[in-house]
Structure formats: structure tokens, C-alpha cells
Design an enzyme around this catalytic site. Structure first.
Site, PDB file in Angstrom:
ATOM      1  N   LYS A   1       0.860  -1.189   0.000  1.00 15.12           N
ATOM      2  CA  LYS A   1       0.000   0.000   0.000  1.00 15.12           C
ATOM      3  C   LYS A   1       0.887   1.225   0.000  1.00 15.12           C
ATOM      4  CE  LYS A   1      -4.415   1.121   0.210  1.00 15.12           C
ATOM      5  NZ  LYS A   1      -5.618   0.427  -0.271  1.00 15.12           N
TER       6      LYS A   1
ATOM      7  N   ASP B   1      -6.947   4.484  -4.486  1.00 15.37           N
ATOM      8  CA  ASP B   1      -7.628   4.350  -3.191  1.00 15.37           C
ATOM      9  C   ASP B   1      -8.219   5.730  -2.937  1.00 15.37           C
ATOM     10  OD1 ASP B   1      -7.871   2.473  -0.674  1.00 15.37           O
ATOM     11  OD2 ASP B   1      -7.276   4.379   0.172  1.00 15.37           O
TER      12      ASP B   1
HETATM   13  P1  NDP Z   1     -12.852   8.043  -2.787  1.00 13.68           P
HETATM   14  O1  NDP Z   1     -11.771   9.028  -2.571  1.00 13.68           O
HETATM   15  O2  NDP Z   1     -13.393   7.840  -4.143  1.00 13.68           O
HETATM   16  O3  NDP Z   1     -14.076   8.353  -1.822  1.00 13.68           O
HETATM   17  C1  NDP Z   1     -13.909   8.414  -0.439  1.00 13.68           C
HETATM   18  C2  NDP Z   1     -15.231   8.838   0.170  1.00 13.68           C
HETATM   19  O4  NDP Z   1     -15.137   8.730   1.577  1.00 13.68           O
HETATM   20  C3  NDP Z   1     -15.552  10.283  -0.128  1.00 13.68           C
HETATM   21  O5  NDP Z   1     -16.940  10.459  -0.159  1.00 13.68           O
HETATM   22  C4  NDP Z   1     -14.923  10.991   1.072  1.00 13.68           C
HETATM   23  O6  NDP Z   1     -15.506  12.254   1.364  1.00 13.68           O
HETATM   24  C5  NDP Z   1     -15.245  10.021   2.186  1.00 13.68           C
HETATM   25  N1  NDP Z   1     -14.238  10.147   3.234  1.00 13.68           N
HETATM   26  C6  NDP Z   1     -12.891  10.091   3.111  1.00 13.68           C
HETATM   27  N2  NDP Z   1     -12.298  10.298   4.284  1.00 13.68           N
HETATM   28  C7  NDP Z   1     -13.290  10.513   5.156  1.00 13.68           C
HETATM   29  C8  NDP Z   1     -13.313  10.782   6.546  1.00 13.68           C
HETATM   30  N3  NDP Z   1     -12.171  10.911   7.260  1.00 13.68           N
HETATM   31  N4  NDP Z   1     -14.526  10.905   7.133  1.00 13.68           N
HETATM   32  C9  NDP Z   1     -15.661  10.768   6.411  1.00 13.68           C
HETATM   33  N5  NDP Z   1     -15.696  10.525   5.105  1.00 13.68           N
HETATM   34  C10 NDP Z   1     -14.529  10.398   4.489  1.00 13.68           C
HETATM   35  O7  NDP Z   1     -12.287   6.660  -2.182  1.00 13.68           O
HETATM   36  P2  NDP Z   1     -12.786   5.174  -2.451  1.00 13.68           P
HETATM   37  O8  NDP Z   1     -14.246   5.154  -2.654  1.00 13.68           O
HETATM   38  O9  NDP Z   1     -11.890   4.585  -3.459  1.00 13.68           O
HETATM   39  O10 NDP Z   1     -12.408   4.484  -1.061  1.00 13.68           O
HETATM   40  C11 NDP Z   1     -13.323   4.420   0.041  1.00 13.68           C
HETATM   41  C12 NDP Z   1     -12.898   3.326   0.989  1.00 13.68           C
HETATM   42  O11 NDP Z   1     -12.874   2.072   0.294  1.00 13.68           O
HETATM   43  C13 NDP Z   1     -11.496   3.484   1.592  1.00 13.68           C
HETATM   44  O12 NDP Z   1     -11.477   2.935   2.887  1.00 13.68           O
HETATM   45  C14 NDP Z   1     -10.651   2.617   0.677  1.00 13.68           C
HETATM   46  O13 NDP Z   1      -9.463   2.166   1.313  1.00 13.68           O
HETATM   47  C15 NDP Z   1     -11.609   1.461   0.431  1.00 13.68           C
HETATM   48  N6  NDP Z   1     -11.330   0.655  -0.747  1.00 13.68           N
HETATM   49  C16 NDP Z   1     -11.275   1.210  -2.002  1.00 13.68           C
HETATM   50  C17 NDP Z   1     -11.034   0.412  -3.099  1.00 13.68           C
HETATM   51  C18 NDP Z   1     -11.086   0.950  -4.489  1.00 13.68           C
HETATM   52  O14 NDP Z   1     -11.029   0.126  -5.420  1.00 13.68           O
HETATM   53  N7  NDP Z   1     -11.211   2.234  -4.705  1.00 13.68           N
HETATM   54  C19 NDP Z   1     -10.747  -1.031  -2.942  1.00 13.68           C
HETATM   55  C20 NDP Z   1     -10.925  -1.526  -1.610  1.00 13.68           C
HETATM   56  C21 NDP Z   1     -11.164  -0.692  -0.555  1.00 13.68           C
HETATM   57  P3  NDP Z   1     -14.696  13.598   0.993  1.00 13.68           P
HETATM   58  O15 NDP Z   1     -14.868  13.761  -0.481  1.00 13.68           O
HETATM   59  O16 NDP Z   1     -15.368  14.646   1.797  1.00 13.68           O
HETATM   60  O17 NDP Z   1     -13.262  13.371   1.398  1.00 13.68           O
END
Ligand code: NDP
Length: 448
Positions: free
Chosen positions: A129, A169
Site C-alpha cells: 500500500k 484508493d
Molecule cells: P474516494 O476518494 O473515491 O471516496 C472516499 C469517500 O469517503 C468520499 O466520499 C470521502 O468524502 C469520504 N471520506 C474520506 N475520508 C473521510 C473521513 N475521514 N470521514 C468521512 N468521510 C470520508 O475513495 P474510495 O471510494 O476509493 O475508497 C473508500 C474506501 O474504500 C477506503 O477505505 C478505501 O481504502 C476502500 N477501498 C477502495 C477500493 C477501491 O477500489 N477504490 C478497494 C478496496 C477498498 P470527501 O470527499 O469529503 O473526502
């Protein structure tokens, strides 16, 4: 929970001492070690071979300066990380996170989880990662490009299609992967599948964008099916509004559920009629705006400031898809009191250990992240296969493979839990099933 095994208890203490100030990493290690109690009883050879001590120690940590110039001509300096955690079963694989909260401990927790998740997919990928404390929010495309180019200038020395293959991510989507790939290609003068999540015009896989969210729903569908039920007619709450949340919403809706809430790091929307996903995609994927803008064109929907309130909405299924530790004990209790029947984790480690205990004690179906969100990395591995073959599969072919992988993951976790007398405990099942394959490979490799 304390350990029955003195060996595991000592090891946990050592991990905490050796990695001070990294609570997320400690949390992730503790959960896995707790699950391994019955495994080391049945397989003392793993302890004798030092496998458990090795598995909690990253093979390599790379930490570097990322200088770049902003639109005002001012030099900015961020920190970059890549944790190459374990390559026993394949090249390191795992995403890059760009978010101000990133520090070494977050990347180590994510890299550690990734080792077991990648093993669960059944595909030949090790765990890693990376990321940076850079915040892409509010930056121009040109600033994001300059940052990505600087980040890749250093990272390119440590990765490669057969060594380490990063992906996206939080904060790293198609735009960032494009800039990173462009810089790698320029520096190395080679066109290889060194990153996944690429655009379709330059080696990306169909269905990769959708994969984590879709995979989460395929896993959940199988978990519900085993309990004699389905998504049909269920009310669903999804947190986040990024990549995972959007495609989880799309698939949950297709499977008959009604998603009534989404969020971002400022607040959440509640739309009792079911969220209008087309509008959310426009807001988040195209305009990159805040989720609160949604209520402007949807007068029946409500917006509330703050993140945790989303868990007080009455629902049958909860899919946390935002970030780590977003469901604490109090939120878990609120979900249970409101009659939730299933929780499946799209984000990495979104439930605190106390929250998981609440779900398990209440007999809620609980799908842990390592298993439930493995569809993203599984499809990344399918992207690697297509790149190696210089060939691409159709959306339907990739989606069908993803579906089968998620169904297999569910059953492997359920079977492992049953074999080690923890029937229904998918947290333990995922940790054990993921561990066994990696541990076996490490044993064959000798002391390395
Ligand atoms: P994105 O950046 O596309 O979206 C993240 C979302 O989560 C946004 O809506 C963001 O809001 C919100 N968010 C981020 N940090 C916080 C926080 N501290 N408190 C509240 N909301 C928060 O990321 P992904 O959708 O790709 O990833 C989301 C999760 O899924 C993560 O945990 C990631 O590790 C996991 N994941 C992702 C994969 C992938 O293929 N993308 C694969 C496996 C797991 P804002 O815009 O306000 O920051």
C-alpha cells in the site's frame, strides 16, 4: 479481548513497542492475531518457522519527499510512502491513498490488511500500500499533475509489473492514475501494466471502476442468500460518495435494494425515496462538488452536517464505504436498535473493534472489509492478466469473473470459520483463510 496464547500476547506487545504511535496498525494486527489462536494450536509449525513474527513485519518501507510547485509558483512539500508488506504469493499489490490524514501507520495498516485480502481473492498477488498526505481536494488539474509526476519520479525506482503494482484508493482515481502512468512510462521508456485502474484507452480493464462496489454487493448477496434472504425490498444506507460508495449504490439498487443515504466527510444526505444516483455521479465524478449540493435539486431530500448521524437512519443493510473507524460502538448500537440485519464493509476497517463486537453479539450478518471489498483488487489482478496477454475481456466477462471470485471468497471465509469452530464469524474466517495460503508459501520459501 486478551490472548489465550502467551506467544501471541508477547508478539502483540512487541508489535506495539516496535511501531509506536500507530494505533490503526495495532488494531489491524490485533484482530488478525486474535483470529489465529486456534490456527497456531492446530499448526505449531507456523510458530516454529517464525511465520507469524515475519508476517507482521513489512518486507520494505519506502518513505520519500515529494516536492512540487503550486499554481502560484510556490514550492510545496509532501511526504510519500510505499509499504511493500509481503510478496510470498505474488508481486506487491495495493492502492495509493492521497489524503491529509496519511502517515506511515495508516499505510502500514492498509498494507497489512491487503496481504490477507489479496490472498483471499485466490489470485497470485502479494500485499502493499502507499500514498501521501497530499490533499487533491481544491487543487487544479495542473497541480494534481505536477504532484503525481513528482511522486512517481521517486516511486518508479521501486515498482514494476513483476515487482509492485499500485492502484487507486481514497483521493486517487482515474485522473491521478493517468498522470502517474504517464510519468512512469516517460521515465522508464516502457509500456507495462505497472499500475491498475488505468483508463480504457491505455490498458485499463472494463469493470475495474465498478469492481469494489459491485463486488461488495455480490459478497453481501451471497451472505444474505446463506441466511435465506436477499437485497429485494431492503432499505440500504451507504456511507461515502466516492468510487466504492457510488458503485455499491448502483449494484444494491439493481439487486432490488433502496439506498436512502450517502455522505462525504462533511455530512450526509437522506432521500427516503431512494437516492438519484445519476445526480450523485454528476456531482461527484464530473463536477467534484460536495454531497450537500444534492438537496438543491432534490427538495424531498435532507442534508445533515456531520458524518456519524448517517448510522441513526433506520435501515436493513448498512454498507460503510468511506473510511477507517467510521462506525464506533455508539453508531453500531444505533444500527442494531433500528433493526439492521446485515453490515458489509466496503471501506477498509470502517468498524472499530467495539462496533464489530456489538454486531456479532447481536447476531447481525457481518462481512469484514478484507473479504467484502476484495473485488477491487481482484479486478486489478484481472487487469494485470489482460495486460500480460495484451488482450482485453468484455465487461460481461470481467463482471462474471468478479462475481465468481466474491462468491468463492464468501464460502472460503464461512468454511474456514466453521473448520476452526467459529461458525458464522466471517471476521475470523477471512483472517484464517487469508493467512493459511500466505503462511504456507512463506514456509516453502525458507527464512527470507
Ligand atoms: P474516494 O476518494 O473515491 O471516496 C472516499 C469517500 O469517503 C468520499 O466520499 C470521502 O468524502 C469520504 N471520506 C474520506 N475520508 C473521510 C473521513 N475521514 N470521514 C468521512 N468521510 C470520508 O475513495 P474510495 O471510494 O476509493 O475508497 C473508500 C474506501 O474504500 C477506503 O477505505 C478505501 O481504502 C476502500 N477501498 C477502495 C477500493 C477501491 O477500489 N477504490 C478497494 C478496496 C477498498 P470527501 O470527499 O469529503 O473526502
Amino acid at each position: 479481548m486478551s490472548f489465550k496464547s502467551a506467544y501471541l500476547s508477547d508478539l502483540m506487545e512487541r508489535v506495539e513497542k516496535r511501531n509506536p504511535g500507530e494505533p490503526e496498525f495495532h488494531q489491524a494486527v490485533r484482530e488478525v492475531l486474535e483470529s489465529l489462536e486456534p490456527v497456531i494450536e492446530a499448526h505449531p509449525e507456523y510458530v516454529e518457522a517464525g511465520i507469524i513474527e515475519s508476517i507482521v513485519e513489512p518486507e520494505r518501507i519506502i518513505k520519500f519527499r515529494v516536492p512540487w510547485v503550486d499554481d502560484n509558483g510556490k514550492v510545496q512539500v509532501n511526504r510519500g510512502f510505499r509499504v511493500q508488506f509481503n510478496s510470498a504469493i505474488g508481486p506487491y499489490k495495493g492502492g495509493l491513498r492521497f489524503h491529509p490524514s496519511v502517515y506511515e501507520g495508516i499505510i502500514k495498516f492498509l498494507g497489512f490488511e491487503q496481504v490477507f485480502k489479496n490472498s483471499l481473492t485466490g489470485l497470485p498477488i502479494g500485499g502493499g500500500k502507499g500514498g501521501s498526505d497530499f490533499d487533491p481536494k481544491g487543487k487544479s488539474d495542473a497541480e494534481v499533475m505536477r504532484f503525481c509526476q513528482s511522486f512517481m519520479t521517486e516511486l518508479s525506482k521501486h515498482i514494476g509489473a513483476d515487482t509492485d503494482v499500485p492502484a487507486g484508493d481514497i483521493g486517487v482515481g482515474g485522473r491521478e492514475i493517468g498522470y502517474l502512468f504517464g510519468q512512469y512510462k516517460r521515465l522508464r521508456n516502457e509500456f507495462t501494466g505497472v499500475l491498475t485502474g488505468k483508463g480504457l484507452s491505455y490498458g485499463g480493464s472494463l469493470a475495474r471502476t465498478e469492481a469494489t462496489g459491485y463486488g461488495l454487493c455480490y459478497f453481501t448477496k451471497e451472505m444474505l442468500k446463506d441466511a435465506g434472504t436477499s437485497f429485494e425490498g431492503k432499505t440500504v444506507v451507504v456511507s461515502g460518495s466516492g468510487n466504492v460508495a457510488i458503485y455499491a449504490t448502483e449494484k444494491a439498487t439493481e439487486l432490488g435494494g433502496k439506498v436512502v443515504a450517502l455522505s462525504d466527510s462533511n455530512g450526509y444526505i437522506y432521500d427516503k425515496d431512494g437516492v438519484d444516483l445519476k445526480a450523485v455521479k454528476q456531482l461527484k465524478e464530473v463536477e467534484r462538488k460536495r454531497i450537500k449540493e444534492y438537496v438543491k435539486d432534490h427538495p424531498n431530500a435532507e442534508y445533515h452536517e456531520g458524518c456519524s448521524g448517517i448510522w441513526t437512519i433506520k435501515c436493513d443493510i448498512a454498507l460503510p464505504c468511506a473510511t477507517q473507524n467510521e462506525i464506533n460502538e455508539e453508531s453500531a448500537k444505533a444500527l442494531v436498535q433500528n433493526g439492521v440485519m446485515a453490515v458489509a464493509e466496503g471501506a477498509n476497517m470502517p468498524s472499530t473493534p467495539e462496533a464489530i463486537a456489538v454486531f456479532q453479539n447481536a447476531g447481525i450478518l457481518f462481512g469484514p472489509a478484507k473479504a467484502a471489498n476484495a473485488g477491487g483488487v481482484a479486478t486489478s489482478a484481472l487487469e494485470m492478466s489482460q495486460n500480460s496477454m495484451r488482450y482485453s475481456w468484455t465487461f460481461e466477462e470481467v463482471d462474471a469473473k468478479l462475481h465468481d471470485i466474491m462468491v468463492n471468497i464468501y464460502h472460503n471465509c464461512a468454511t474456514a470459520a466453521k473448520t476452526y469452530h467459529m461458525d458464522g464469524n466471517l471476521v475470523a474466517g477471512a483472517n484464517i483463510a487469508g493467512f493459511l495460503k500466505v503462511a504456507d508459501a512463506m514456509k516453502w520459501h525458507g527464512v527470507v
